[in-house]
Each structure stands twice: as structure tokens, then as C-alpha cells.
Write a protein that holds these residues in place. Sequence first.
Motif, PDB file in Angstrom:
ATOM      1  N   LYS A  61     -15.514  25.913  12.647  1.00 16.08           N
ATOM      2  CA  LYS A  61     -15.434  27.360  12.478  1.00 16.08           C
ATOM      3  C   LYS A  61     -14.995  27.673  11.053  1.00 16.08           C
ATOM      4  O   LYS A  61     -13.960  27.192  10.593  1.00 16.08           O
ATOM      5  N   SER A  62     -15.810  28.473  10.357  1.00 13.55           N
ATOM      6  CA  SER A  62     -15.499  28.815   8.971  1.00 13.55           C
ATOM      7  C   SER A  62     -16.373  29.987   8.531  1.00 13.55           C
ATOM      8  O   SER A  62     -17.514  30.113   8.980  1.00 13.55           O
ATOM      9  N   ASP A  63     -15.812  30.803   7.637  1.00 14.54           N
ATOM     10  CA  ASP A  63     -16.584  31.896   7.039  1.00 14.54           C
ATOM     11  C   ASP A  63     -17.467  31.404   5.900  1.00 14.54           C
ATOM     12  O   ASP A  63     -18.401  32.083   5.505  1.00 14.54           O
ATOM     13  N   LYS A  64     -17.134  30.248   5.355  1.00  9.38           N
ATOM     14  CA  LYS A  64     -17.923  29.700   4.252  1.00  9.38           C
ATOM     15  C   LYS A  64     -18.541  28.379   4.686  1.00  9.38           C
ATOM     16  O   LYS A  64     -18.088  27.758   5.655  1.00  9.38           O
ATOM     17  N   PRO A  65     -19.579  27.926   3.989  1.00  8.78           N
ATOM     18  CA  PRO A  65     -20.216  26.657   4.362  1.00  8.78           C
ATOM     19  C   PRO A  65     -19.221  25.497   4.384  1.00  8.78           C
ATOM     20  O   PRO A  65     -18.373  25.377   3.497  1.00  8.78           O
ATOM     21  N   ILE A  98     -14.197  20.385   8.961  1.00 14.65           N
ATOM     22  CA  ILE A  98     -15.350  19.567   8.592  1.00 14.65           C
ATOM     23  C   ILE A  98     -16.278  19.476   9.799  1.00 14.65           C
ATOM     24  O   ILE A  98     -15.863  19.046  10.880  1.00 14.65           O
ATOM     25  N   SER A  99     -17.514  19.909   9.634  1.00 17.03           N
ATOM     26  CA  SER A  99     -18.501  19.795  10.703  1.00 17.03           C
ATOM     27  C   SER A  99     -18.901  18.329  10.868  1.00 17.03           C
ATOM     28  O   SER A  99     -18.728  17.522   9.948  1.00 17.03           O
ATOM     29  N   VAL A 100     -19.433  18.003  12.028  1.00 18.38           N
ATOM     30  CA  VAL A 100     -19.783  16.613  12.343  1.00 18.38           C
ATOM     31  C   VAL A 100     -21.176  16.571  12.965  1.00 18.38           C
ATOM     32  O   VAL A 100     -21.507  17.389  13.820  1.00 18.38           O
ATOM     33  N   ALA A 101     -21.964  15.614  12.525  1.00 16.28           N
ATOM     34  CA  ALA A 101     -23.253  15.322  13.150  1.00 16.28           C
ATOM     35  C   ALA A 101     -23.254  13.847  13.513  1.00 16.28           C
ATOM     36  O   ALA A 101     -22.660  13.021  12.815  1.00 16.28           O
ATOM     37  N   THR A 102     -23.895  13.509  14.603  1.00 16.68           N
ATOM     38  CA  THR A 102     -24.035  12.116  15.009  1.00 16.68           C
ATOM     39  C   THR A 102     -25.476  11.900  15.451  1.00 16.68           C
ATOM     40  O   THR A 102     -26.065  12.775  16.072  1.00 16.68           O
ATOM     41  N   ILE A 103     -26.021  10.765  15.078  1.00 16.61           N
ATOM     42  CA  ILE A 103     -27.450  10.538  15.287  1.00 16.61           C
ATOM     43  C   ILE A 103     -27.733   9.334  16.180  1.00 16.61           C
ATOM     44  O   ILE A 103     -26.966   8.373  16.222  1.00 16.61           O
ATOM     45  N   ASP A 104     -28.837   9.427  16.875  1.00 17.55           N
ATOM     46  CA  ASP A 104     -29.483   8.251  17.456  1.00 17.55           C
ATOM     47  C   ASP A 104     -30.640   7.911  16.530  1.00 17.55           C
ATOM     48  O   ASP A 104     -31.131   8.778  15.793  1.00 17.55           O
ATOM     49  N   TYR A 105     -31.071   6.673  16.556  1.00 19.78           N
ATOM     50  CA  TYR A 105     -32.150   6.211  15.679  1.00 19.78           C
ATOM     51  C   TYR A 105     -32.931   5.121  16.394  1.00 19.78           C
ATOM     52  O   TYR A 105     -32.493   4.597  17.414  1.00 19.78           O
ATOM     53  N   ARG A 106     -34.094   4.809  15.856  1.00 17.78           N
ATOM     54  CA  ARG A 106     -34.895   3.730  16.450  1.00 17.78           C
ATOM     55  C   ARG A 106     -34.189   2.400  16.205  1.00 17.78           C
ATOM     56  O   ARG A 106     -33.644   2.161  15.128  1.00 17.78           O
ATOM     57  N   LEU A 107     -34.225   1.545  17.203  1.00 13.03           N
ATOM     58  CA  LEU A 107     -33.543   0.258  17.142  1.00 13.03           C
ATOM     59  C   LEU A 107     -34.490  -0.831  16.648  1.00 13.03           C
ATOM     60  O   LEU A 107     -35.707  -0.642  16.587  1.00 13.03           O
ATOM     61  N   ILE A 108     -33.916  -1.997  16.301  1.00 12.73           N
ATOM     62  CA  ILE A 108     -34.754  -3.033  15.690  1.00 12.73           C
ATOM     63  C   ILE A 108     -35.610  -3.818  16.680  1.00 12.73           C
ATOM     64  O   ILE A 108     -36.652  -4.335  16.294  1.00 12.73           O
ATOM     65  N   ARG A 139     -28.282  26.230   5.650  1.00  8.73           N
ATOM     66  CA  ARG A 139     -28.067  27.687   5.705  1.00  8.73           C
ATOM     67  C   ARG A 139     -27.882  28.144   7.155  1.00  8.73           C
ATOM     68  O   ARG A 139     -26.958  28.884   7.470  1.00  8.73           O
ATOM     69  N   GLU A 140     -28.756  27.696   8.034  1.00  8.36           N
ATOM     70  CA  GLU A 140     -28.707  28.102   9.444  1.00  8.36           C
ATOM     71  C   GLU A 140     -27.405  27.670  10.117  1.00  8.36           C
ATOM     72  O   GLU A 140     -26.841  28.403  10.929  1.00  8.36           O
ATOM     73  N   TRP A 141     -26.925  26.465   9.792  1.00 10.62           N
ATOM     74  CA  TRP A 141     -25.736  25.917  10.440  1.00 10.62           C
ATOM     75  C   TRP A 141     -24.452  26.122   9.635  1.00 10.62           C
ATOM     76  O   TRP A 141     -23.400  25.601   9.994  1.00 10.62           O
ATOM     77  N   ASN A 142     -24.503  26.847   8.519  1.00  8.66           N
ATOM     78  CA  ASN A 142     -23.339  27.125   7.675  1.00  8.66           C
ATOM     79  C   ASN A 142     -22.706  25.831   7.140  1.00  8.66           C
ATOM     80  O   ASN A 142     -21.494  25.630   7.202  1.00  8.66           O
ATOM     81  N   LEU A 143     -23.552  24.957   6.613  1.00  8.38           N
ATOM     82  CA  LEU A 143     -23.103  23.685   6.048  1.00  8.38           C
ATOM     83  C   LEU A 143     -23.254  23.710   4.532  1.00  8.38           C
ATOM     84  O   LEU A 143     -24.184  24.311   4.005  1.00  8.38           O
ATOM     85  N   ASP A 144     -22.354  23.013   3.855  1.00  4.59           N
ATOM     86  CA  ASP A 144     -22.460  22.829   2.409  1.00  4.59           C
ATOM     87  C   ASP A 144     -23.269  21.560   2.170  1.00  4.59           C
ATOM     88  O   ASP A 144     -22.755  20.454   2.303  1.00  4.59           O
ATOM     89  N   LYS A 145     -24.529  21.720   1.826  1.00  8.99           N
ATOM     90  CA  LYS A 145     -25.424  20.564   1.693  1.00  8.99           C
ATOM     91  C   LYS A 145     -25.065  19.668   0.519  1.00  8.99           C
ATOM     92  O   LYS A 145     -25.609  18.577   0.390  1.00  8.99           O
TER      93      LYS A 145
END
Length: 184
Positions: A61-65, A98-108, A139-145
Motif C-alpha cells: 500500500k502506497s501513494d507513490k510507486p 516493498i511489493s513482492v512478485a513470485t514466479i513459476d517457470y518451465r522446469l528443466i 504503471r497499472e500496479w503502482n510499481l517503480d520499474k
Amino acid sequence: MRNHAAAILFALLAASSALLHAATASSTELRSQNAPALLPTQARVSYGEHPSLVMDVWLAKSDKPTPVVVYIHGGGWEGGDRAMVQKHGLRAFLEAGISVATIDYRLITPAIKAGIAPPVRWPLGDAARAIQFIRSKAREWNLDKTRIGLTGGSAGGCSSLWLAMHDDMAVLKSADPVARESTR
């Protein structure tokens, strides 16, 4: 060279922050680790064409990215999943703005069966695509890229360091707007 050093430093600081938090957790914080899992703000968001390419995102939660930490799970590129972030400082990052993202990815294993050489090319390329996707949603998710850190255990840590050390993989003339975003 300066950009490489800054990227490495930021990745190491993000990882160190999570480790320091875990090592110095108070009994109250330890009890909160047994709390119910936090539901993501954005759940199971596809960041590519393959069904494995999904992420969960928790927006601080933040007013700025906000800065964002991307957690890449471990498992030797052969197992694991994005839910592992719940055990690795998720609450602490969000409480710190600090926002958080976590990913799944293709395995070996499927990469080997598909004849991909080296098979690690799939999970590493997927991690790069995830960074580009997150930047495309800033921009959509209010993140500082410009403030993206990477962390992860085992294979996730290796993927994080590989991205920090690798040249930018943006394809500026791509028809895909996500591919035009920086991986640095």
C-alpha cells in the motif's frame, strides 16, 4: 560496468534483507509465520504463452510507486513453486512498503525432453520474461520499474544472479511490448 555492479549490489541487498529478517525474527514474528497465507493482490497472472508462466503479486500500500522484490523459487530447476515465497519474508517486505512478485517457470526436465540445450535456458529465459512483464505492468500496479530486486533460494538464487550479470535482453523493435522492456 557500473550498471552491472549496481544490479549485483541490489540483488545481494534484497537477498541479505530477507536472510537478516529471518535470522533476527522476534517470537511475535515467528508466531506470525504460522498465520494464514497472505492472498496475492494479483493471483496466477500469466506472463507468457506457456501454462507454467504464472506469477502472484502482492502490492504494498502506497501513494507513490513502490519498489518490488521478485522471488524466484528454488528446487534445482526441477521442482518447487511460487508458493514458497510465503516462508521467505513476504510479510516483512510488504510491511516495509516493498511489493513482492513470485514466479513459476518451465522446469528443466521438460526442456531436456524437448531437446533444449542447455535445458536451463528455459527457466532463465522465463525469469527474464517475468522481469520484463513486471516492468510492463509498473504503471497499472503502482510499481517503480527502476527499483526491482531479485531473490530466491538455490536455483532461484542462481537465476537472480544470472539476470544481474547478464546483458540486457530487451528487443527494442519487437512487436511484443513486453519484450521491449529491460531485463536489467
